[in-house]
Design an enzyme around this catalytic site. Structure first.
Site, PDB file in Angstrom:
ATOM      1  N   ASP A 174       3.108  -4.770   7.950  1.00 15.84           N
ATOM      2  CA  ASP A 174       1.881  -3.986   7.811  1.00 15.84           C
ATOM      3  C   ASP A 174       0.718  -4.980   7.906  1.00 15.84           C
ATOM      4  O   ASP A 174       0.433  -5.716   6.960  1.00 15.84           O
ATOM      5  CB  ASP A 174       1.896  -3.260   6.452  1.00 15.84           C
ATOM      6  N   GLN A 210      -4.430  -5.468   6.693  1.00 14.70           N
ATOM      7  CA  GLN A 210      -5.432  -6.361   6.087  1.00 14.70           C
ATOM      8  C   GLN A 210      -5.319  -7.784   6.594  1.00 14.70           C
ATOM      9  O   GLN A 210      -5.896  -8.697   5.994  1.00 14.70           O
ATOM     10  CB  GLN A 210      -5.300  -6.342   4.555  1.00 14.70           C
ATOM     11  N   HIS A 259       0.869  -1.180   0.000  1.00 16.35           N
ATOM     12  CA  HIS A 259       0.000   0.000   0.000  1.00 16.35           C
ATOM     13  C   HIS A 259       0.908   1.233   0.000  1.00 16.35           C
ATOM     14  O   HIS A 259       2.028   1.186   0.545  1.00 16.35           O
ATOM     15  CB  HIS A 259      -0.845  -0.047   1.273  1.00 16.35           C
ATOM     16  N   LYS A 313     -10.300  -0.815  10.402  1.00 15.42           N
ATOM     17  CA  LYS A 313     -10.453  -1.994   9.539  1.00 15.42           C
ATOM     18  C   LYS A 313     -10.730  -3.245  10.368  1.00 15.42           C
ATOM     19  O   LYS A 313     -10.857  -4.333   9.837  1.00 15.42           O
ATOM     20  CB  LYS A 313      -9.195  -2.184   8.692  1.00 15.42           C
ATOM     21  N   CYS A 360      -4.836   2.557  -3.659  1.00 11.41           N
ATOM     22  CA  CYS A 360      -3.569   3.053  -3.078  1.00 11.41           C
ATOM     23  C   CYS A 360      -2.421   2.079  -3.318  1.00 11.41           C
ATOM     24  O   CYS A 360      -1.534   1.916  -2.474  1.00 11.41           O
ATOM     25  CB  CYS A 360      -3.694   3.342  -1.592  1.00 11.41           C
TER      26      CYS A 360
HETATM   27  N1  PMP Z   1      -1.807  -0.807   4.475  1.00 12.85           N
HETATM   28  C1  PMP Z   1      -2.735  -1.578   3.896  1.00 12.85           C
HETATM   29  C2  PMP Z   1      -2.378  -2.956   3.458  1.00 12.85           C
HETATM   30  C3  PMP Z   1      -4.024  -1.086   3.714  1.00 12.85           C
HETATM   31  O1  PMP Z   1      -4.949  -1.840   3.140  1.00 12.85           O
HETATM   32  C4  PMP Z   1      -4.335   0.241   4.129  1.00 12.85           C
HETATM   33  C5  PMP Z   1      -5.715   0.833   3.918  1.00 12.85           C
HETATM   34  N2  PMP Z   1      -6.316   0.500   2.714  1.00 12.85           N
HETATM   35  C6  PMP Z   1      -3.324   0.987   4.737  1.00 12.85           C
HETATM   36  C7  PMP Z   1      -2.081   0.430   4.888  1.00 12.85           C
HETATM   37  C8  PMP Z   1      -3.583   2.396   5.212  1.00 12.85           C
HETATM   38  O2  PMP Z   1      -4.554   2.370   6.220  1.00 12.85           O
HETATM   39  P1  PMP Z   1      -5.074   3.704   6.928  1.00 12.85           P
HETATM   40  O3  PMP Z   1      -5.601   4.579   5.851  1.00 12.85           O
HETATM   41  O4  PMP Z   1      -6.118   3.200   7.867  1.00 12.85           O
HETATM   42  O5  PMP Z   1      -3.918   4.312   7.661  1.00 12.85           O
END
Ligand code: PMP
Length: 405
Positions: free
Chosen positions: A199, A202, A122, A225, A363
């Site tokens: 990270d 997910q 991401h 999430k 993203c």
């Molecule tokens: N890492 C991953 C794998 C994600 O899916 C996301 C959100 N789509 C993020 C980071 C960023 O998350 P946040 O916007 O809640 O900080």
């Protein structure tokens, strides 16, 4: 035991209609819905106990502080962290990842050093590293993935040199759904004496996490999430690393003593929690994790893995649909394209039938570049979704796909 109807009843938003259809919420990768206990926790905190934490001797402040620190212990239990003071509350995984990128590079990254991430990160686990590498004249190396959306572990092994200082890798891809072999990835980093951050944005809502078993150095996730409020997040780090890193931001709470000349920083975890935190949100995050522990993460994982396999198989049966990402193990998300259609059109038409999916680059623009697509349609599942919802979605999508033939 896992009782899907009782779980669905816990989420008031799910019983509403959108465009006169029952809502089918398949945008859980972007954010999950909240159970009533989490909503109540927020309302109750503002109704009965609200007061700034750590700074007051009066009753409400002490209650608020206790609730905040109990939430920290809840996170500790949920991810099996050795110590509660290794849990840092942040505003989300993005802040957790930035915190480590900034503070680690400030202390340990020098010109010519190397950082490893994967090509399926991401943006929030890619851009912060690009920023620090640019500042420090360091090099960012990416683990490639193949057409199935599977990381090339042999290539990863070959990326290490004596200049490698840090590895940061996503556990589950928000776009491809790939579950990366994270234990192996961690062990490889450690065989080179390189620290590694995961990270878990997910993964933490789909897969039971035990940071001691994983033995990673940092693990990060967002509250929103995992059925908790927005503006909450966690960074867990091994004590030895958190002690070595400098503070991220300066301000209240992160100090022990301040004179006009010098500040002595506070102990963990407060060293990394400058200013008034989202203490009500953190409390509600604790409530969400408690709710999940009552259901049981292993049951959630089992139910969801059947669900995603079912969805994957049903989607693959639509002739005009191409699934992007065919890793042997997937969690949460399925990306797909429909012949002759722009993903945004698919998303818009499905919305009119009450089905919420996400479309675009998620993203993860480098993933789009790899597959040569402007974006994908993505359905992403949570524990409250059902096979019946998948059936309706697949039936509707099949009709939509025919329209574009
Ligand atoms: N890492 C991953 C794998 C994600 O899916 C996301 C959100 N789509 C993020 C980071 C960023 O998350 P946040 O916007 O809640 O900080």
């Amino acid at each position: 035991m896992f009782d899907i109807q009782s779980i669905r009843n816990d989420f008031p938003i799910l019983s509403q209609k959108v465009h006169n259809h029952d809502l089918i919420y398949f945008d859980n990768g972007a954010t999950t819905q909240k159970p009533q206990v989490v909503i109540d926790a927020i309302v109750d905190a503002y109704t009965k106990t609200n007061s700034n934490i750590h700074r007051g001797i009066h009753t409400l402040s002490q209650l608020s502080t206790t609730m905040y620190e109990q939430a920290r212990q809840m996170v500790q239990v949920f991810i099996n962290a050795p110590h509660d003071y290794e849990i840092i509350f942040t505003k989300g995984v993005t802040e957790s990842l930035n915190l480590v990128a900034q503070t680690f590079s400030e202390a340990f990254l020098n010109e010519g050093d190397e950082i490893i991430v994967s090509a399926m990160e991401h943006h929030s686990n890619l851009v912060p590293w690009q920023m620090v590498c640019e500042r420090k004249k360091a090099k960012l190396k990416c683990i490639p993935f193949n057409h199935d959306g599977v990381l090339d572990i042999e290539a990863y092994k070959n990326l290490f040199t004596e200049k490698t200082k840090f590895v940061s890798v996503v556990h589950v891809s928000n776009t491809l759904g790939t579950v990366n072999p994270i234990k192996e990835i961690i062990d490889i980093a450690h065989s080179h004496n390189v620290p590694i951050m995961i990270d878990g944005a997910q993964s933490v809502q789909h897969i039971p996490i035990d940071v001691q078993e994983l033995d990673c150095d940092f693990f990060a996730f967002s509250g929103h999430k995992i059925y908790a409020p927005t503006g909450t997040g966690v960074l867990w780090g091994k004590e030895e690393w958190l002690e070595k890193l400098p503070p991220y931001q300066g301000g209240g709470d992160m100090i022990k003593t301040v004179t006009l000349e010098k500040t002595i920083y506070n102990d963990l975890p407060f060293k990394f929690e400058a200013g008034t935190t989202n203490y009500v949100g953190a409390h509600a995050l604790g409530v969400a994790l408690h709710y999940l522990m009552n259901i049981g993460m292993p049951y959630i994982q089992k139910y969801e893995s059947e669900l995603i396999q079912y969805a994957n198989q049903k989607l693959a049966e639509i002739p005009q649909v191409t699934i992007i990402g065919n890793a042997p193990e997937k969690a949460g998300a399925i990306s797909f394209e429909v012949d002759g259609a722009h993903c945004a059109d698919i998303g818009m038409i499905l919305d009119k039938q009450g089905i919420a999916i996400r479309t675009g680059t998620h993203c993860t623009e480098p993933i789009m570049q790899y597959y040569g697509v402007p974006g994908t349609a993505r359905m992403s599942l949570a524990m409250y979704n059902t096979k019946e919802e998948i059936d309706y979605f697949v039936k509707t999508l099949a009709k939509v796909a025919m329209m574009f033939e």
